[in-house]
Design a protein around this motif. Structure first.
Motif, mmCIF file in Angstrom:
data_model
loop_
_atom_site.group_PDB
_atom_site.id
_atom_site.type_symbol
_atom_site.label_atom_id
_atom_site.label_comp_id
_atom_site.label_asym_id
_atom_site.label_seq_id
_atom_site.Cartn_x
_atom_site.Cartn_y
_atom_site.Cartn_z
ATOM 1 N N ALA A 1 -17.175 -2.403 -4.273
ATOM 2 C CA ALA A 1 -16.378 -0.816 -5.262
ATOM 3 C C ALA A 1 -17.237 -0.789 -6.540
ATOM 4 N N THR A 2 -17.473 0.245 -7.715
ATOM 5 C CA THR A 2 -17.742 -0.246 -8.763
ATOM 6 C C THR A 2 -17.688 0.723 -9.522
ATOM 7 N N ALA A 3 -17.189 2.040 -9.278
ATOM 8 C CA ALA A 3 -16.652 3.103 -9.727
ATOM 9 C C ALA A 3 -15.200 3.070 -10.703
ATOM 10 N N GLU A 4 -15.277 3.971 -11.448
ATOM 11 C CA GLU A 4 -13.473 3.598 -12.091
ATOM 12 C C GLU A 4 -13.709 5.197 -12.370
ATOM 13 N N ALA A 5 -12.379 5.796 -12.539
ATOM 14 C CA ALA A 5 -11.677 6.937 -12.978
ATOM 15 C C ALA A 5 -10.520 7.323 -13.831
ATOM 16 N N VAL A 6 -10.209 8.018 -14.066
ATOM 17 C CA VAL A 6 -9.243 8.411 -14.430
ATOM 18 C C VAL A 6 -8.550 9.277 -14.201
ATOM 19 N N VAL A 7 -7.195 9.021 -14.011
ATOM 20 C CA VAL A 7 -6.080 9.325 -12.994
ATOM 21 C C VAL A 7 -5.366 10.301 -13.417
ATOM 22 N N ALA A 8 -4.441 10.119 -14.487
ATOM 23 C CA ALA A 8 -3.847 10.213 -15.225
ATOM 24 C C ALA A 8 -3.924 9.682 -16.657
ATOM 25 N N ARG A 9 -2.759 10.921 -17.534
ATOM 26 C CA ARG A 9 -2.552 10.651 -18.849
ATOM 27 C C ARG A 9 -1.267 10.973 -19.513
ATOM 28 N N THR A 10 -1.232 9.640 -20.842
ATOM 29 C CA THR A 10 0.373 10.260 -20.903
ATOM 30 C C THR A 10 0.010 10.854 -22.189
ATOM 31 N N GLY A 11 -1.093 11.438 -23.279
ATOM 32 C CA GLY A 11 -1.012 12.674 -23.955
ATOM 33 C C GLY A 11 -0.640 11.855 -25.782
ATOM 34 N N GLY A 12 -0.851 10.687 -25.294
ATOM 35 C CA GLY A 12 -0.288 10.066 -26.421
ATOM 36 C C GLY A 12 0.596 8.700 -26.116
ATOM 37 N N GLN A 13 0.852 8.152 -27.320
ATOM 38 C CA GLN A 13 1.707 6.991 -27.453
ATOM 39 C C GLN A 13 2.889 7.282 -27.902
#
Length: 194
Positions: A136-148
């Motif tokens: 496996a080599t793929a990476e994907a963004v699943v979710a975000r917080t929208g800031g820190q």
């Protein structure tokens, strides 16, 4: 004499039958999926130790006796994990590691080949599907917080992602899939299987 002649052919036939039947589970997933009421779940970027690193937590509101969590603000949403303040047995479920959740794409379980990892990137906290090694080599963004911000932060799923419950036959299990029908466009698709 007859026994010697028959026995090798029986053994060969039995071995072929055993090999054919053991190939079936490798081709099909052992577990299925079931829809969940998304309004009763919250995905959280939870600080580890002093808050330099984060991990994924998933909270589920199972009963209505008490709230399991509260969220204030947006981008990022600040989470108050209320379930940490009372005995939440029967009221809340908390999935805090790979025993409680894993990645699934369509009919393939990628839990052994991918880990779900919360990382800081460009003023945001992102939940990534990251290869555990191997092919496996793929990476994907699943979710975000929208800031820190410090503390527990709400993760919002990217389009196409959702939570589903793992099933075995007709039985719902205590394991949650971070699920997508197919690999995200623009990301290199990992080999099928898993």
């Amino acid at each position: 004499m007859l026994l010697r002649t028959v026995a090798p052919s029986l053994l060969a036939g039995s071995a072929a039958l055993l090999a054919a039947s053991s190939a079936v589970p490798a081709q099909a997933s052992l577990f299925g999926t079931q829809e969940v009421d998304a309004s009763r779940f919250l995905m959280v970027a939870a600080p580890i130790g002093s808050g330099e690193r984060y991990q994924l937590n998933i909270y589920e509101q199972r009963g209505d006796q008490r709230p399991c969590f509260a969220v204030s603000g947006a981008n990022p949403g600040i989470v108050d994990p209320l379930l940490a303040t009372f005995n939440f047995t029967g009221v809340c479920s908390r999935y805090i590691d790979g025993n409680g959740y894993s990645l699934r794409i369509g009919g393939s379980d990628f839990g052994t080949r991918y880990r779900l990892s919360v990382v800081r990137r460009g003023g945001d906290m992102q939940l990534l599907a990251v290869p555990s090694g191997g092919a496996a080599t793929a990476e994907a963004v699943v979710a975000r917080t929208g800031g820190q911000a410090p503390g527990f932060l709400q993760l919002q799923l990217e389009p196409g992602w959702k939570l589903m419950r793992r099933t075995y036959g007709d039985r719902a299990l205590g394991h949650i899939y971070v699920y997508r029908d197919d690999w995200p466009a623009g990301a290199v698709e990992p080999p099928a299987g898993g």
